[in-house]
Design a protein around this motif. Structure first.
Motif, PDB file in Angstrom:
ATOM      1  N   SER A 116       0.826  -1.227   0.000  1.00 50.82           N
ATOM      2  CA  SER A 116       0.000   0.000   0.000  1.00 50.82           C
ATOM      3  C   SER A 116       0.846   1.257   0.000  1.00 50.82           C
ATOM      4  CB  SER A 116      -0.928  -0.012   1.227  1.00 50.82           C
ATOM      5  OG  SER A 116      -1.710  -1.179   1.261  1.00 50.82           O
ATOM      6  N   GLY A 117       1.943   1.225  -0.619  1.00 47.91           N
ATOM      7  CA  GLY A 117       2.789   2.413  -0.705  1.00 47.91           C
ATOM      8  C   GLY A 117       3.694   2.544   0.491  1.00 47.91           C
ATOM      9  N   SER A 118       3.971   3.787   0.881  1.00 43.89           N
ATOM     10  CA  SER A 118       4.883   4.041   1.992  1.00 43.89           C
ATOM     11  C   SER A 118       4.454   5.304   2.740  1.00 43.89           C
ATOM     12  CB  SER A 118       6.320   4.185   1.475  1.00 43.89           C
ATOM     13  OG  SER A 118       6.399   5.249   0.539  1.00 43.89           O
ATOM     14  N   GLY A 164       9.033  10.563  11.261  1.00 44.29           N
ATOM     15  CA  GLY A 164      10.345  11.000  11.726  1.00 44.29           C
ATOM     16  C   GLY A 164      11.357  10.923  10.601  1.00 44.29           C
ATOM     17  N   ASN A 165      12.475  10.283  10.889  1.00 43.05           N
ATOM     18  CA  ASN A 165      13.544  10.169   9.888  1.00 43.05           C
ATOM     19  C   ASN A 165      13.458   8.882   9.076  1.00 43.05           C
ATOM     20  OD1 ASN A 165      14.696  12.599  10.722  1.00 43.05           O
ATOM     21  ND2 ASN A 165      15.881  11.570  12.352  1.00 43.05           N
ATOM     22  N   PHE A 166      12.385   8.138   9.248  1.00 40.08           N
ATOM     23  CA  PHE A 166      12.304   6.832   8.602  1.00 40.08           C
ATOM     24  C   PHE A 166      11.132   6.772   7.622  1.00 40.08           C
ATOM     25  CE2 PHE A 166      14.425   6.115  12.637  1.00 40.08           C
ATOM     26  CZ  PHE A 166      15.546   5.384  12.250  1.00 40.08           C
ATOM     27  N   LYS A 167      11.341   5.946   6.626  1.00 35.46           N
ATOM     28  CA  LYS A 167      10.309   5.661   5.629  1.00 35.46           C
ATOM     29  C   LYS A 167       9.836   4.223   5.828  1.00 35.46           C
ATOM     30  CE  LYS A 167       9.671   5.227   0.620  1.00 35.46           C
ATOM     31  NZ  LYS A 167      10.338   5.341  -0.696  1.00 35.46           N
ATOM     32  N   TYR A 168       8.524   4.063   5.977  1.00 41.79           N
ATOM     33  CA  TYR A 168       7.946   2.752   6.228  1.00 41.79           C
ATOM     34  C   TYR A 168       7.130   2.298   5.018  1.00 41.79           C
ATOM     35  CZ  TYR A 168       9.082   3.461  11.163  1.00 41.79           C
ATOM     36  OH  TYR A 168       9.736   3.671  12.338  1.00 41.79           O
TER      37      TYR A 168
END
Length: 882
Positions: A215-217, A221-225
């Protein structure tokens, strides 16, 4: 300075040179590839085109014939054979030997571009394949043990197959005899009707309940999930509890429509869900017990013996990790006969060399002379094999035969030089001058002799393209002999003078008399015997020269009598293209009528195996492959199977290979519906050598004539056995005829109806279930009792566009028919083949003559039918003509 004088004046230099050559040869010889025959890649291209839904005649008219017309103009085409079957066209191009197949493939592709626009829009793009001998399995084995076939298959798939695929040179490992694991959802037809569902509905909903969607991202914060929706089944219980629909209201998971208050209907309410296996399509039995059949193919261009050695080495490692009650048994190793044949030829060559030295010692009566000649033989062979390695040749039957033939010729040159050197020593010359003069004097004579022999074999190399497979086969023999002769010439004029002058100096009886009286007496008697033999030859030669005319007449008569000993001219010596090879496995293929159930084929093979166990003495193992044609690709067919009977080592055999075949053939009449064929692992494939070809466009007439010829060969011609017809009956079909107008009026389309029928008969896959790293099909299928017969159309329902359940019986009916017969064409005309084998003990020529006579006497041909003879004997006559 002459060559001989230069050699004699530098003995140390040439000794060191030969030492280096021998050392290099000893390093290279073990690296020379070993095979049974020279690597032969038949110049054959296969053009495969699919045309879904088209019958054989339509495929022939719209696909096969246009492509045949275009491919006729390809350079080097000798023959075009094709098969038009339902939905597929296969064209086989036989090209001239020696052509570059890569260039020929490009030319074929270019020619097909011209007919692309004239072919049906639904026809697929023609695929071009090169015939590769590596497709033939080189190693076959079985897995057996005190386990079920499914457990054995799992062990073979998880523990054996991956390790075999890692072996250097192995291209493909195929398993047969077990079933693939599957999550079986067996639906009750009665419950399905009670809940108002169809099988495709169940499949679609179950697949929709078992998904994983990315489902995308998102950023935090400093992170991409990465966002994933985990909706896959985690256990069998999840599958059982999956909601398929609702009763009395709720939201239908299939349509999404709201239906008020509801009660969920779960899969467990009308289906049994088990972690099980797919239906069996083939089976393997080892000495009566279930097992798994493993077939291995080597990579193209690799050496068979080397790959086999790698596999055998790997088997010990695999056996160590298998359970104690599971074992691996080798069914057939194609390289075994290679090793045995090469060992026999090698032993013959070594024995020939030893006998040559014994004969030399007998006549020369000198240890030093014998040692000189004895050294020239292995050095010549080592140099020859080294040159063969750099020339890309392998050690095979043909090259070893060339080496064996070359041994005698190798000795000749060295003996001539040595004898002349010895003659100069008898005249009182010192060792050095005798070696120089003796060698120099004979160089021209032995060079002329060697080149004359080389000239005999050169035509085989120069005209190998015109000789087809014979030229390719014998080029290695000719090239080996040429290399051996040239090597012997170099050694005779260089090494022999060096050894005889410096390191193994020759002495006459006058220079060094024999001191032992007994040995001296024997030597004197032998010398006197040879003198008498020389005198006798002189007297015989004088008489021959005095009667030149009579001598010439006698020689001509001997030649004529020798020619007429050949069987085609009334003699007893038969003619064959290739002799039969010793076999270490009896392989009998059984074919029942097309459409025969796999279980029936399995039962028939079990009966055949029981006969083998009772009748045959001294066999090693008996293997059964049911539902498999035993071909190069391991193709499955429910009506075919193979019986393997492996033989023990020759010294332990009671019944020979021919004895076993005779006993099994005597029992064929117990299976009147079956056709049998003996699969021999021969040099050219071991097919049926007698081939009768009927050319006609009338397939019904061709079938009638072919059957008449087959019956004639069966009942009247005692010289042949196992006649077969290439034209088979069509597959029995239960054809469901759909009334389009009725289907349209009820809101149905043909795809929906066909898909529902397919689901009811064969089941549908509703996604995959992941467990322990494995992906397992979820198979939705009716229970066995609901699908064991031709489907009752009243019980198959289709969901219309308005949501109504329509029985298939209201729009379709069942007709039992036979499927279409494939159409074979050769050289652009339809053909049917009748093949047979010669009876054991009968030569191929005798069998062919009997067949031709019987057909000429009993078969009346139509004007539109042409009868031709092909097969090994006809091919042999063609080769002899060349």
């Amino acid at each position: 300075m002459s060559i001989a004088k230069r050699v004699v004046n530098r003995p140390t230099t040439f000794l060191i040179l030969y030492s280096l050559i021998v050392g290099l040869a000893l390093y290279i010889v073990p690296q020379v590839p070993i095979d049974l025959f020279p690597e032969i890649s038949p110049p054959i291209l296969v053009v495969f085109t699919d045309y879904p839904g088209a019958g054989p005649e339509e495929v022939e008219q719209t696909v096969t014939r246009p492509m045949e017309g275009a491919l006729t103009n390809v350079s080097g085409v000798k023959a075009i054979n094709s098969t038009s079957a339902e939905g597929t066209s296969t064209i086989i191009l036989e090209l001239s030997w020696g052509l570059d197949l890569s260039e020929a493939t490009n030319e074929v592709r270019d020619k097909l571009e011209f007919v692309k626009d004239f072919m049906p829009a639904d026809a697929g793009t023609p695929q071009i394949f090169k015939f590769d001998p590596s497709l033939i399995p080189i190693f076959q084995m079985s897995v057996e043990g005190n386990r079920s076939p499914d457990e054995l298959f799992a062990i073979a798939e998880d523990q054996i197959q991956p390790r075999l695929e890692q072996v250097d040179g192995v291209a493909l490992v195929t398993l047969s005899g077990g079933r693939d694991r599957a999550i079986r959802v067996e639906v009750s037809q009665n419950r399905l009707e009670a809940y108002g569902l169809t099988l495709t509905q169940v499949t679609q909903v179950l697949a929709a309940q078992n998904i994983q969607i990315g489902s995308g991202s998102v950023y935090e914060g400093n992170f991409k999930y990465l966002v994933e929706t985990q909706g896959q089944f985690d256990s069998i219980e999840d599958i059982r509890n999956a909601v398929i629909t609702y009763k009395g209201g709720g939201v239908n998971p299939l349509t999404g429509a709201s239906t008020g208050s509801s009660q969920p209907i779960r899969l467990r309410d009308f289906a049994e869900v088990t972690d099980s296996y797919k239906d069996a399509t083939n089976a393997t039995y080892v000495n009566g017990d279930p097992g798994i059949y493993i077939s291995m193919q080597k990579q193209s261009g690799t050496n068979s013996v080397e790959v086999s050695d790698n596999i055998i080495a790997k088997l010990d490692e695999i056996r160590d990790i298998l359970p104690a009650d599971v074992s691996l048994t080798v069914i057939y190793d194609t390289t075994k006969i290679i090793r045995q044949s090469l060992q026999g030829v090698t032993s013959s060559a070594i024995l020939g060399a030893v006998l040559a030295m014994v004969v030399l010692f007998f006549f020369l009566r000198s240890f030093k002379s014998t040692i000189i000649i004895g050294l020239s033989i292995p050095i010549s062979l080592l140099v020859t094999i080294m040159v063969m390695y750099f020339s890309g040749l392998t050690l095979n039957i043909m090259t070893l035969a060339g080496l064996t033939l070359g041994i005698g010729m190798i000795v000749d040159s060295s003996i001539v030089i040595l004898e002349n050197i010895f003659r100069y020593r008898e005249k009182g010359a010192k060792a050095g001058p005798a070696a120089h003069l003796g060698a120099q004097e004979m160089i021209t004579a032995i060079t002329a002799s060697i080149l004359t022999t080389v000239g005999i074999f050169l035509p085989l190399l120069l005209f190998k393209k015109e000789l087809d497979i014979i030229g390719v086969l014998f080029q290695d023999l000719a090239l080996t002999i040429v290399i051996a002769l040239l090597a012997s010439l170099v050694i005779a004029v260089s090494l022999v003078p060096v050894l005889s002058s410096k390191y193994l100096t020759l002495f006459t009886r006058k220079q060094r008399p024999i001191k032992n009286r007994l040995i001296a007496g024997i030597d004197t008697r032998m010398e006197n015997g040879f003198t008498k033999m020389d005198n006798g030859y002189k007297r015989l030669l004088a008489r021959v020269l005095d009667h030149k005319g009579l001598t010439a007449v006698i020689i001509v008569l001997i030649l004529v009598v020798s020619i007429f000993t050949l069987e085609p001219l009334g003699g007893n010596i038969g003619i064959e293209l290739a002799p039969n090879q010793a076999q270490d496995v009896v392989q009998i293929s059984m074919e029942l009528p097309i459409g025969t159930r796999y279980e029936v084929t399995e039962d028939a093979l079990m009966q055949l195996a029981d006969i083998a166990r009772r009748e045959i003495q001294g066999y090693q193992d008996i293997f059964i492959l049911a539902g498999n044609d035993g071909g190069f690709f391991g193709g499955e067919a429910s009506n075919r199977g193979v019986l393997f009977i492996t033989l023990p080592p020759f010294e332990d055999q009671i019944d020979s290979y021919d004895d076993m075949l005779a006993k099994m053939r005597a029992r064929y009449d117990q299976f009147p519906a079956a056709n049998f064929d003996i699969q021999e692992q021969g040099f050219l494939g071991g097919g049926s050598p007698i081939d009768i070809v009927l050319r006609t466009n009338d397939l019904d007439k061709a079938r009638e004539l072919a059957t008449e010829i087959k019956d004639l060969l069966d009942n009247e011609v005692e010289e042949v056995i196992e006649p077969q017809i290439s034209l088979s009956d069509g597959l029995p079909i239960a054809s469901i005829q759909i009334d389009r107008d009725k289907a349209y009026s009820l809101g149905l389309n043909i795809y929906t109806v066909a898909n529902e029928i397919s689901a009811a008969v064969d089941g549908k896959t509703a996604g995959r279930y992941r467990s322990g790293g494995d992906e397992i099909d979820i198979l939705v299928i009716l229970q066995e009792e609901d699908r064991s017969d031709i489907p009752d159309l009243d019980r198959i329902f289709v969901l219309s566009q308005t949501g109504n359940r329509i029985p298939v019986s209201s729009i379709a009916k069942i007709e039992r028919t036979a499927g279409p017969v494939s159409i074979s064409r050769e050289d652009r005309s339809r053909v049917v083949h009748v093949t047979a084998r010669q009876k054991p003990g009968v030569s191929l020529n005798m069998a062919e003559t009997a067949v031709r006579a019987a057909i000429a006497e009993n078969i009346v041909l139509d004007d539109n039918v042409v009868l031709e003879y092909a097969g090994d004997f006809a091919d042999l006559l063609e080769y002899i003509g060349k």
